[in-house]
Scaffold this motif. Structure first.
Motif, PDB file in Angstrom:
ATOM      1  N   GLY A  48     -10.497  10.684  58.396  1.00 35.09           N
ATOM      2  CA  GLY A  48     -10.890  11.951  57.789  1.00 35.09           C
ATOM      3  C   GLY A  48      -9.826  13.021  57.993  1.00 35.09           C
ATOM      4  N   ARG A  49     -10.114  14.220  57.536  1.00 32.44           N
ATOM      5  CA  ARG A  49      -9.145  15.302  57.655  1.00 32.44           C
ATOM      6  C   ARG A  49      -9.011  15.781  59.101  1.00 32.44           C
ATOM      7  N   ILE A  50      -7.823  16.221  59.444  1.00 36.34           N
ATOM      8  CA  ILE A  50      -7.596  16.932  60.693  1.00 36.34           C
ATOM      9  C   ILE A  50      -6.910  18.257  60.361  1.00 36.34           C
ATOM     10  N   TYR A  51      -7.044  19.206  61.269  1.00 39.76           N
ATOM     11  CA  TYR A  51      -6.306  20.461  61.137  1.00 39.76           C
ATOM     12  C   TYR A  51      -5.263  20.520  62.233  1.00 39.76           C
ATOM     13  N   ARG A  52      -4.005  20.726  61.838  1.00 41.00           N
ATOM     14  CA  ARG A  52      -2.902  20.853  62.788  1.00 41.00           C
ATOM     15  C   ARG A  52      -2.853  22.302  63.275  1.00 41.00           C
ATOM     16  N   THR A  53      -3.204  22.518  64.532  1.00 44.93           N
ATOM     17  CA  THR A  53      -3.314  23.879  65.047  1.00 44.93           C
ATOM     18  C   THR A  53      -1.961  24.529  65.316  1.00 44.93           C
ATOM     19  N   GLY A  54      -0.931  23.717  65.588  1.00 46.46           N
ATOM     20  CA  GLY A  54       0.348  24.276  66.003  1.00 46.46           C
ATOM     21  C   GLY A  54       0.367  24.680  67.469  1.00 46.46           C
ATOM     22  N   ASP A  55      -0.700  24.366  68.203  1.00 38.16           N
ATOM     23  CA  ASP A  55      -0.783  24.677  69.625  1.00 38.16           C
ATOM     24  C   ASP A  55      -0.341  23.478  70.450  1.00 38.16           C
ATOM     25  N   LEU A  56       0.456  23.745  71.472  1.00 40.13           N
ATOM     26  CA  LEU A  56       0.923  22.706  72.386  1.00 40.13           C
ATOM     27  C   LEU A  56      -0.060  22.599  73.544  1.00 40.13           C
ATOM     28  N   VAL A  57      -0.564  21.397  73.783  1.00 42.92           N
ATOM     29  CA  VAL A  57      -1.563  21.176  74.830  1.00 42.92           C
ATOM     30  C   VAL A  57      -1.279  19.855  75.534  1.00 42.92           C
ATOM     31  N   GLU A  58      -2.025  19.604  76.605  1.00 48.12           N
ATOM     32  CA  GLU A  58      -2.038  18.274  77.218  1.00 48.12           C
ATOM     33  C   GLU A  58      -3.454  17.967  77.679  1.00 48.12           C
ATOM     34  N   LEU A  59      -3.785  16.699  77.638  1.00 48.44           N
ATOM     35  CA  LEU A  59      -5.097  16.244  78.092  1.00 48.44           C
ATOM     36  C   LEU A  59      -5.028  15.995  79.588  1.00 48.44           C
ATOM     37  N   LEU A  60      -5.912  16.638  80.349  1.00 52.45           N
ATOM     38  CA  LEU A  60      -5.916  16.518  81.797  1.00 52.45           C
ATOM     39  C   LEU A  60      -6.751  15.312  82.237  1.00 52.45           C
ATOM     40  N   PRO A  61      -6.549  14.841  83.485  1.00 53.44           N
ATOM     41  CA  PRO A  61      -7.291  13.656  83.960  1.00 53.44           C
ATOM     42  C   PRO A  61      -8.801  13.799  83.891  1.00 53.44           C
ATOM     43  N   ASP A  62      -9.314  15.037  84.007  1.00 53.27           N
ATOM     44  CA  ASP A  62     -10.773  15.209  83.972  1.00 53.27           C
ATOM     45  C   ASP A  62     -11.325  15.314  82.559  1.00 53.27           C
ATOM     46  N   GLY A  63     -10.459  15.137  81.543  1.00 50.67           N
ATOM     47  CA  GLY A  63     -10.914  15.167  80.153  1.00 50.67           C
ATOM     48  C   GLY A  63     -10.860  16.528  79.511  1.00 50.67           C
ATOM     49  N   THR A  64     -10.490  17.564  80.271  1.00 45.38           N
ATOM     50  CA  THR A  64     -10.337  18.886  79.672  1.00 45.38           C
ATOM     51  C   THR A  64      -8.930  19.028  79.092  1.00 45.38           C
ATOM     52  N   ILE A  65      -8.736  20.087  78.332  1.00 45.54           N
ATOM     53  CA  ILE A  65      -7.477  20.295  77.614  1.00 45.54           C
ATOM     54  C   ILE A  65      -6.811  21.558  78.145  1.00 45.54           C
ATOM     55  N   ARG A  66      -5.527  21.424  78.480  1.00 45.63           N
ATOM     56  CA  ARG A  66      -4.765  22.585  78.955  1.00 45.63           C
ATOM     57  C   ARG A  66      -3.910  23.129  77.824  1.00 45.63           C
ATOM     58  N   PHE A  67      -4.023  24.432  77.594  1.00 47.24           N
ATOM     59  CA  PHE A  67      -3.211  25.099  76.575  1.00 47.24           C
ATOM     60  C   PHE A  67      -1.844  25.422  77.175  1.00 47.24           C
ATOM     61  N   LEU A  68      -0.765  25.054  76.461  1.00 50.63           N
ATOM     62  CA  LEU A  68       0.591  25.244  76.973  1.00 50.63           C
ATOM     63  C   LEU A  68       1.395  26.264  76.179  1.00 50.63           C
ATOM     64  N   GLY A  69       0.958  26.621  74.978  1.00 50.64           N
ATOM     65  CA  GLY A  69       1.711  27.576  74.167  1.00 50.64           C
ATOM     66  C   GLY A  69       1.708  27.190  72.704  1.00 50.64           C
ATOM     67  N   ARG A  70       2.610  27.805  71.955  1.00 51.39           N
ATOM     68  CA  ARG A  70       2.719  27.564  70.523  1.00 51.39           C
ATOM     69  C   ARG A  70       3.948  26.728  70.197  1.00 51.39           C
ATOM     70  N   LEU A  71       3.868  26.016  69.069  1.00 48.33           N
ATOM     71  CA  LEU A  71       5.009  25.266  68.559  1.00 48.33           C
ATOM     72  C   LEU A  71       5.808  26.084  67.551  1.00 48.33           C
ATOM     73  N   ASP A  72       5.300  27.270  67.192  1.00 45.84           N
ATOM     74  CA  ASP A  72       5.977  28.092  66.186  1.00 45.84           C
ATOM     75  C   ASP A  72       6.005  29.539  66.673  1.00 45.84           C
ATOM     76  N   ASP A  73       6.170  30.469  65.753  1.00 46.15           N
ATOM     77  CA  ASP A  73       6.309  31.876  66.120  1.00 46.15           C
ATOM     78  C   ASP A  73       4.989  32.634  66.100  1.00 46.15           C
ATOM     79  N   GLN A  74       3.876  31.930  66.017  1.00 50.61           N
ATOM     80  CA  GLN A  74       2.586  32.600  65.978  1.00 50.61           C
ATOM     81  C   GLN A  74       2.199  33.078  67.370  1.00 50.61           C
ATOM     82  N   VAL A  75       1.503  34.194  67.435  1.00 53.32           N
ATOM     83  CA  VAL A  75       1.093  34.771  68.710  1.00 53.32           C
ATOM     84  C   VAL A  75      -0.238  35.472  68.516  1.00 53.32           C
TER      85      VAL A  75
END
Length: 502
Positions: free
Chosen positions: A379-406
């Motif tokens: 199905g469709r996905i939306y590319r957020t442009g946000d850089l993240v990583e999946l943590l061992p406990d299953g939560t998601i850590r926000f790391l920043g942007r891949l572009d110039d958005q703020v």
């Protein structure tokens, strides 16, 4: 049930309970329902069912009547913020294709409406329709459009996010199931209608039988007045961006005035930081929880993390949590292949929580809304442009942007749009906008301008020119001139070198 249907269910259960309070005035569920019924009938009689309708009001009861009435008429509302420049508002009306613009008489003539659009005072429409028994609303389903909210665009043109009812109904169901607020509990009506959180604020309150406490603009700008209002009105819940939470927490800690009735604070729109002032605030709120929600305008809220217990144990920079019901989160590399836990990648969202796309912009929609084999069941996905990583406990850590958005004060800003407006000024030959972080954890825009031949860059004049086109949160707090920009070896503007000048 769709959002306006949830309101109607609560109207049936307790018609005499207050749906909204504003100062010493009260609007019951039945009164709000009746006024919105009359508006819906007037809009259907005008033949605009299924089409966008502009909603342009100062804060007050009229916003709620307009939003509910538009949805009941089978239309989508287009929020138009009076704080925005007239030119930007007119561009939104044109782009949305709205045939009717609803407003108050006091500001009705502010927007130069295009041909084919009729500006109408809400009170005139309501007075022209008699109170009648509830009529059957037109067929509205989860794929029907609910609103079009405009965000900053990198090309210099705002983009209209076309959001259907389905994702919003899913969000309201989830929010009600995960909130302690119920019948009679009061939620601050803090967000501007142009901020998508306002939908969640309105309808999660009504769907649970609660009451919205309207905040006027003067109170909203004063932390002391806001705290006094919350205490006077016994506000239990509020939604707000981190920068506003930090300001309230700093003020409360400084003067020792605490919003003691608060039990649920939901922050979104910016990366949450648990500062010393935020910890102090929650140490003074008996058992209150802090909820960090994440979601771009193209999906609304899709992940959430609740912080409870001792605030001294909360992390300085909490994760954005786990996906809400029916939302799917994927961490993908630049080739849109899944990344392993602990490896940074782009956050992509799937499931029945996505907007239809950008109104009238199929090419832009196609770049951000994708179908990727093996992801989201095809199905469709939306590319957020946000850089993240999946943590061992299953939560998601926000790391920043891949572009110039703020995010500035909770609003999404494409620095490219600000740069485009700067370059359009006769005294500016070139422009670059970078972001600096304030001591309080907020963000500010800083513009560097190369003057045109024989011209001078005067910061006050630049700001006045920008204010004609851009809302306040997009106007740089600092404007500096340079004879030329530092360049990278590839010939691009060296933004890191500019950032070192801050």
């Amino acid at each position: 049930m769709l959002a306006h249907e949830l309101f109607e269910a609560r109207r049936d259960l307790h018609p005499d309970l207050p749906a909204m309070v504003w100062g010493d005035r009260t609007l019951t569920y039945e009164e709000l329902g009746r006024d919105s019924d009359r508006l819906a009938l007037a809009l259907r009689s005008a033949g605009v069912t299924g089409q966008p309708v502009g909603v342009f009001f100062e804060r007050g009861f009229a916003i709620a009547v307009a939003v509910l009435g538009v949805l009941k008429a089978g239309c989508a509302y287009v929020p138009l913020d009076p704080a925005y420049p007239d030119e930007r508002l007119a561009a939104m009306v044109r782009d949305s294709g709205a045939r009717i613009l609803l407003s108050d008489k006091a500001i009705l003539d502010r927007i130069p409406v295009p041909d084919g659009t009729r500006a109408t005072a809400l009170e005139d429409l309501l007075s022209a329709v008699e109170d009648t028994p509830r009529t059957t609303a037109p067929a509205i389903g989860p794929d029907s459009l609910a609103y079009v909210i405009y965000t900053s665009g990198s090309t210099g043109v705002p983009k209209g996010v076309a959001m259907p009812h389905g994702p919003l109904a899913n969000l309201i169901d989830w929010q009600c199931a995960h909130s302690s607020c119920g019948t009679g509990d009061r939620t601050l009506q803090f967000s501007a209608l142009s901020f998508d959180v306002s939908f969640q604020e309105l309808f999660s309150t009504w769907a649970s039988g609660g009451t919205l406490v309207v905040v006027d603009d003067a109170t909203r700008r004063s932390c002391q007045a806001l705290i006094e209002l919350m205490n006077r009105a016994s506000v239990r819940r509020m939604f707000l961006p981190f920068v506003a939470l930090q300001a309230i927490a700093e003020h409360a800690s400084t003067v020792g005035a605490w919003p003691v009735s608060l039990r649920e604070v939901i922050t979104a729109g910016e990366q949450l930081q648990v500062s010393p002032a935020v910890r102090a605030l929650f140490q003074h709120l008996d058992g209150a929880v802090l909820v960090n929600q994440y979601g771009p305008s193209e999906t609304h809220v899709v992940t959430s993390l609740e912080l409870d217990g001792d605030p001294l144990t909360w992390p300085d920079q909490p994760s954005i949590g786990r996906p809400i019901t029916n939302a799917e989160a994927y961490v993908l590399d630049e080739h849109l292949r899944p990344q392993r836990p602990g490896v940074p990648g782009e956050l992509c969202i799937g499931g029945p929580v996505l907007a239809q796309g950008y109104l009238g912009m199929p090419d832009v929609t196609a770049t951000r809304f994708r179908t990727v084999p093996g992801v989201a069941g095809g199905g469709r996905i939306y590319r957020t442009g946000d850089l993240v990583e999946l943590l061992p406990d299953g939560t998601i850590r926000f790391l920043g942007r891949l572009d110039d958005q703020v995010k500035i004060r909770g609003h999404r800003v494409e620095t490219g749009e600000v740069e485009a407006r700067l370059r359009a000024l006769p005294e500016v030959a070139d422009a670059a906008v970078v972001v600096r972080e304030t001591a309080a954890g907020g963000k500010q825009l800083v513009a560097f301008c190369v003057p045109a031949h024989g011209a001078r860059v005067v910061a006050s004049a630049i700001r006045r020119s920008l204010a004609v086109h851009l809302p306040g949160h997009m106007i740089p707090s600092s404007i500096r001139d340079l004879p030329s920009f530092p360049l990278t070896p590839s010939g691009k503007v060296d933004r890191k070198a500019l950032a070192r000048r801050l």
